[in-house]
Design an enzyme around this catalytic site. Structure first.
Site, PDB file in Angstrom:
ATOM      1  N   ASP A  82      -7.708   3.051  -3.287  1.00 13.39           N
ATOM      2  CA  ASP A  82      -6.478   2.918  -4.076  1.00 13.39           C
ATOM      3  C   ASP A  82      -6.796   2.805  -5.560  1.00 13.39           C
ATOM      4  O   ASP A  82      -7.961   2.709  -5.945  1.00 13.39           O
ATOM      5  CB  ASP A  82      -5.666   1.703  -3.590  1.00 13.39           C
ATOM      6  CG  ASP A  82      -6.514   0.439  -3.419  1.00 13.39           C
ATOM      7  OD1 ASP A  82      -7.657   0.411  -3.902  1.00 13.39           O
ATOM      8  OD2 ASP A  82      -6.021  -0.522  -2.802  1.00 13.39           O
ATOM      9  N   ASN A 151      -1.194 -11.099   2.281  1.00 13.21           N
ATOM     10  CA  ASN A 151       0.056 -10.730   2.968  1.00 13.21           C
ATOM     11  C   ASN A 151      -0.174  -9.669   4.046  1.00 13.21           C
ATOM     12  O   ASN A 151       0.778  -9.084   4.565  1.00 13.21           O
ATOM     13  CB  ASN A 151       1.092 -10.227   1.946  1.00 13.21           C
ATOM     14  CG  ASN A 151       0.637  -8.958   1.233  1.00 13.21           C
ATOM     15  OD1 ASN A 151      -0.449  -8.452   1.499  1.00 13.21           O
ATOM     16  ND2 ASN A 151       1.464  -8.459   0.332  1.00 13.21           N
ATOM     17  N   HIS A 153      -1.931  -6.793   3.636  1.00 15.57           N
ATOM     18  CA  HIS A 153      -2.053  -5.396   3.201  1.00 15.57           C
ATOM     19  C   HIS A 153      -3.476  -4.871   3.395  1.00 15.57           C
ATOM     20  O   HIS A 153      -4.448  -5.630   3.403  1.00 15.57           O
ATOM     21  CB  HIS A 153      -1.553  -5.179   1.769  1.00 15.57           C
ATOM     22  CG  HIS A 153      -2.396  -5.694   0.647  1.00 15.57           C
ATOM     23  ND1 HIS A 153      -1.866  -6.292  -0.468  1.00 15.57           N
ATOM     24  CD2 HIS A 153      -3.734  -5.680   0.439  1.00 15.57           C
ATOM     25  CE1 HIS A 153      -2.825  -6.605  -1.303  1.00 15.57           C
ATOM     26  NE2 HIS A 153      -3.971  -6.256  -0.784  1.00 15.57           N
ATOM     27  N   GLU A 158       1.512  -2.404   1.403  1.00 16.43           N
ATOM     28  CA  GLU A 158       2.146  -3.716   1.487  1.00 16.43           C
ATOM     29  C   GLU A 158       2.961  -3.806   2.787  1.00 16.43           C
ATOM     30  O   GLU A 158       3.254  -2.788   3.417  1.00 16.43           O
ATOM     31  CB  GLU A 158       3.072  -3.913   0.281  1.00 16.43           C
ATOM     32  CG  GLU A 158       2.361  -3.814  -1.074  1.00 16.43           C
ATOM     33  CD  GLU A 158       1.534  -5.046  -1.432  1.00 16.43           C
ATOM     34  OE1 GLU A 158       1.041  -5.748  -0.516  1.00 16.43           O
ATOM     35  OE2 GLU A 158       1.368  -5.299  -2.642  1.00 16.43           O
TER      36      GLU A 158
HETATM   37  C1  GLP Z   1      -6.572  -5.669  -3.561  1.00 19.66           C
HETATM   38  C2  GLP Z   1      -7.057  -4.339  -2.964  1.00 19.66           C
HETATM   39  C3  GLP Z   1      -7.315  -4.449  -1.488  1.00 19.66           C
HETATM   40  C4  GLP Z   1      -8.109  -5.704  -1.178  1.00 19.66           C
HETATM   41  C5  GLP Z   1      -7.325  -6.918  -1.621  1.00 19.66           C
HETATM   42  C6  GLP Z   1      -7.987  -8.242  -1.274  1.00 19.66           C
HETATM   43  O1  GLP Z   1      -5.227  -5.850  -3.471  1.00 19.66           O
HETATM   44  N1  GLP Z   1      -6.131  -3.270  -3.203  1.00 19.66           N
HETATM   45  O2  GLP Z   1      -8.001  -3.297  -1.041  1.00 19.66           O
HETATM   46  O3  GLP Z   1      -8.383  -5.779   0.196  1.00 19.66           O
HETATM   47  O4  GLP Z   1      -7.194  -6.817  -3.026  1.00 19.66           O
HETATM   48  O5  GLP Z   1      -8.975  -8.520  -2.225  1.00 19.66           O
HETATM   49  P1  GLP Z   1      -9.968  -9.730  -2.176  1.00 19.66           P
HETATM   50  O6  GLP Z   1     -11.089  -9.318  -1.297  1.00 19.66           O
HETATM   51  O7  GLP Z   1     -10.390  -9.925  -3.594  1.00 19.66           O
HETATM   52  O8  GLP Z   1      -9.229 -10.895  -1.650  1.00 19.66           O
END
Ligand code: GLP
Length: 259
Positions: A82, A151, A153, A158
């Site tokens: 993304d 949440n 995702h 989302e």
């Molecule tokens: C972002 C990314 C996700 C990732 C999420 C959780 O929103 N788009 O791909 O999984 O963060 O990140 P973290 O590992 O820092 O909690």
């Protein structure tokens, strides 16, 4: 280490489907185990396209892999999950910058082999379509690394994202914007939109490694692995994928009843 294997519903046409959940002592052990699985594939010649993720959870995996000094990274293509829409090119928190800094650079993947949706495009929808086509043309990811949002995702899919979704422009939840504000100087700077691989696009990878660490992820992990499979928790779609390793630390696994 506690290991549980549970049957996942087989996608149509799949001959074999497996979902393995491993609970490890801490985040460092999760990163080492993920690196073991990626390294095994690389050394066997089975990693031509690596689906990479951003976030605090996957980041130590790249450091761990880089520290091992493995040969062969110069022949691997990276495809990101993304990208934010609207950050200026070169912004240090754009996912292109993060993937170049944390993954491609340390691993030794040439930058022209790094693919990230173009969040600076005048037409982000066309950029999303082009990205979906580029990933398909590359034959999909041999392995996809995934974190999980608090949440539920995956990528930036989302809650409410259709399980059949493809790469597209999405609105970011306020919770996601708040969670990601730590990477920016102020919460207001977090973009409101992103281009993300869809849930079904993510499902085209041949293998998936879903990582979660820390108590803040425990409820999302429970929903993903033990709640209903559906758009309310996009990460629950991993139970429809073919070959999935879920690597958790004890805190992230703390609400599971079956691991
Ligand atoms: C972002 C990314 C996700 C990732 C999420 C959780 O929103 N788009 O791909 O999984 O963060 O990140 P973290 O590992 O820092 O909690």
């Amino acid at each position: 280490m506690l290991t549980a294997t549970s049957p996942a519903p087989a996608p149509r046409g799949a001959t074999e489907s497996r979902l393995v959940v491993q609970v490890l002592p801490d985040a460092a052990a999760v990163a080492r185990r993920a690196a073991d699985l990626v390294a095994e594939l690389l050394l066997a010649g089975g990693l031509r396209t690596f689906g990479v993720a951003t976030g605090s959870t996957p980041s130590p995996v790249y450091a761990e892999l880089a520290a091992r000094g493995l040969p062969g990274w110069d022949g691997v293509r990276l495809f990101a999950l993304d990208e934010y829409v609207g950050l200026p090119a070169g912004h240090p928190e754009s996912y292109r910058a993060v993937i170049e800094r944390e993954a491609a650079g340390p691993l030794g993947v040439p930058l022209d082999q790094v693919h990230v949706p173009d969040g600076t495009a005048d037409d982000p929808r066309a950029a999303a379509d082009a990205y979906e086509a580029a990933l398909a043309a590359a034959g999909g990811a041999d392995v996809q690394l995934l974190g999980i949002g608090a949440n539920g995702h995956i990528g930036f899919n989302e809650p409410g994202s259709p399980l059949g979704s493809r790469t597209r422009v999405v609105d970011l939840d306020e919770r996601t914007r708040a969670d990601n504000a730590r990477f920016f100087d102020s919460p207001a700077q977090v973009p409101h939109h992103a281009v993300t691989q869809g849930v079904a696009t993510i499902g085209t990878a041949r293998r998936h490694l879903l990582l979660a660490t820390g108590a803040a992820k425990a409820e999302a992990v429970r929903a993903a692995l033990e709640g209903p499979v559906g758009p309310a928790c996009p990460a629950s779609a991993v139970r429809l994928f073919t070959d999935v390793h879920v690597l958790l630390d004890t805190a992230a696994a703390s609400l599971l009843t079956r691991a």
